[in-house]
Scaffold this motif. Structure first.
Motif, PDB file in Angstrom:
ATOM      1  N   ARG A 104       9.331 -48.954  29.126  1.00  0.00           N
ATOM      2  CA  ARG A 104       8.627 -49.955  28.256  1.00  0.00           C
ATOM      3  C   ARG A 104       9.556 -51.177  28.363  1.00  0.00           C
ATOM      4  O   ARG A 104       9.346 -52.124  28.224  1.00  0.00           O
ATOM      5  N   ALA A 143       8.343 -54.765  29.515  1.00  0.00           N
ATOM      6  CA  ALA A 143       8.326 -55.825  28.642  1.00  0.00           C
ATOM      7  C   ALA A 143       9.276 -56.920  28.937  1.00  0.00           C
ATOM      8  O   ALA A 143       9.072 -58.187  28.764  1.00  0.00           O
ATOM      9  N   ASN A 163       7.205 -59.037  31.482  1.00  0.00           N
ATOM     10  CA  ASN A 163       6.305 -59.688  30.875  1.00  0.00           C
ATOM     11  C   ASN A 163       6.807 -60.941  30.257  1.00  0.00           C
ATOM     12  O   ASN A 163       6.353 -61.947  29.830  1.00  0.00           O
ATOM     13  N   THR A 170       3.442 -55.185  25.860  1.00  0.00           N
ATOM     14  CA  THR A 170       3.610 -54.032  26.925  1.00  0.00           C
ATOM     15  C   THR A 170       3.071 -52.748  25.986  1.00  0.00           C
ATOM     16  O   THR A 170       3.641 -52.281  24.971  1.00  0.00           O
ATOM     17  N   SER A 172       8.703 -51.954  22.894  1.00  0.00           N
ATOM     18  CA  SER A 172       7.866 -52.991  23.526  1.00  0.00           C
ATOM     19  C   SER A 172       7.844 -54.079  22.507  1.00  0.00           C
ATOM     20  O   SER A 172       7.626 -55.416  23.045  1.00  0.00           O
TER      21      SER A 172
END
Length: 384
Positions: A31, A35, A38, A162, A190
């Motif tokens: 994660r 993340a 992202n 995420t 996340s």
């Protein structure tokens, strides 16, 4: 009742884990990496801040927002005050909660919103307030959610959350009549990871790409040590879960990161395992909880208690001290005095410290991940 034999039966644990709690805890490292990607794709790395904010405001539903604010406070080390905006409302339902900016909030401040659901109207109203006051806004929520749209309207930065298939909500009645957490173990990372990368970018704390990768590696290492296939005698999370069965945990912490982990541990013990727990920071904990060591919850180690049939006679809860430390105790540490006081009162003690952690992020990962796994094992091995 707590069935300790279940801890060393991976197949039985898998059958009991209908909500994917162990998988959620084990996925934490993955994660963090996703993340971080992202966050980069959302443009965090391209930000050009003018300087540190005067204050950082954190808002969101559930226990994750409080833990996020706790961790940012500890990791920032006083570089800027971090304030949690607590919700008000007649119920914990998303539509009933409302958040309000402090009267002093303005253009010099940063609002961080973390929502695993992204549908809270109260948070959308908060974003509108922040826009009117000139606050900078960053929001972590599911892509395409109403909150992500509200962030764009407030000229803020929206970072997609995420998520994992194991987190799908169900309408099943939670086992043992308890209310389940709205998020499972692992989702905290996340929500937190994008905020860590942002905090590094604006100079609040050190969390560059290398530090984030080390954090993910540390979470992976804990998952290997605490996985369901590892026997209880060499598994720190299973050992802690077994020690806490039929007890009232007094979680005594030393250090700001350990304090944040301790409060989070008390929260997940109550929410996941249905077990009450009290958290306090040393040395004040010796005064705050001292009476519990001599009251009705104390003295559970006598012969009668040892030979009690726990199936036919569950008995009453007795306290057990859990010492959480960020590092090995030194001459200035209150931990030895805490341990001595507990043992003088015939109170058992469990101890957990971050082993060989090189950075504050690794320390946080060690303490949070082991205690999350322990809460999950305690929940799975408990029967009605």
């Amino acid at each position: 009742m707590f069935d300790e034999s279940l801890l060393d039966d991976p197949d039985a644990l898998s059958r009991a884990d209908v909500h994917g709690l162990l998988r959620g805890a084990a996925e934490s490292g993955a994660r963090v990496r996703t993340a971080a990607r992202n966050s980069a794709e959302a443009g965090v790395g391209g930000l050009s801040p003018d300087g540190r904010p005067r204050a950082v405001l954190v808002a969101g539903p559930g226990p994750a927002a409080g833990c996020t604010a706790d961790l940012l406070t500890a990791l920032a080390g006083g570089s800027a005050p971090v304030c949690l905006i607590r919700p008000a409302g007649v119920a914990p339902a998303p539509g009933a909660l409302r958040w309000t900016l402090p009267g002093w909030a303005g253009p010099l401040d940063l609002l961080l919103v973390a929502s695993p659901d992204g549908t809270e109207p109260g948070l959308a109203i908060l974003l509108e307030q922040a826009y009117r006051r000139g606050c900078s806004v960053v929001c972590v929520s599911p892509a395409g959610s109403p909150l992500a749209d509200a962030t764009a309207q407030a000229r803020g930065l929206a970072i997609p959350l995420t998520s994992s298939p194991s987190e799908s909500r169900t309408d099943e009645e939670p086992p043992r009549g308890r209310v389940a957490l709205p998020i499972g173990p692992g989702l905290l990372w996340s929500l937190l990871t994008p905020l860590l990368t942002l905090a590094d970018r604006i100079g609040l704390l050190a969390a560059d790409a290398a530090a984030i990768e080390s954090l993910a590696d540390r979470l992976d290492q804990v998952a290997e040590r605490c996985g369901p296939a590892i026997a209880t005698y060499s598994n720190p999370a299973k050992t802690l879960a077994a020690e806490l069965a039929d007890t009232l945990p007094l979680i005594w912490t030393e250090g700001e990161l350990a304090a944040a982990a301790g409060r989070h541990f008390a929260t997940v013990l109550a929410a996941l395992a249905g077990r009450p727990a009290l958290a306090a920071e040393l040395p004040e904990a010796l005064t705050t909880h001292g009476t519990l060591l001599a009251g009705d919850f104390a003295a559970g180690a006598g012969p009668e208690e040892f030979f009690r049939d726990r199936v036919e006679d569950p008995g009453t809860l007795h306290v057990r001290v859990v010492l959480l430390r960020e590092q090995e105790a030194d001459v200035t540490s209150p931990a030895p005095a805490a341990r001595d006081l507990a043992l003088q009162r015939e109170t058992p003690v469990s101890e957990l410290e971050a082993i060989d952690a090189e950075t504050p992020l690794e320390t946080a990962a060690e303490l949070l991940a082991i205690t999350d796994f322990a809460a999950v094992y305690l929940a799975l091995a408990s029967t009605p």
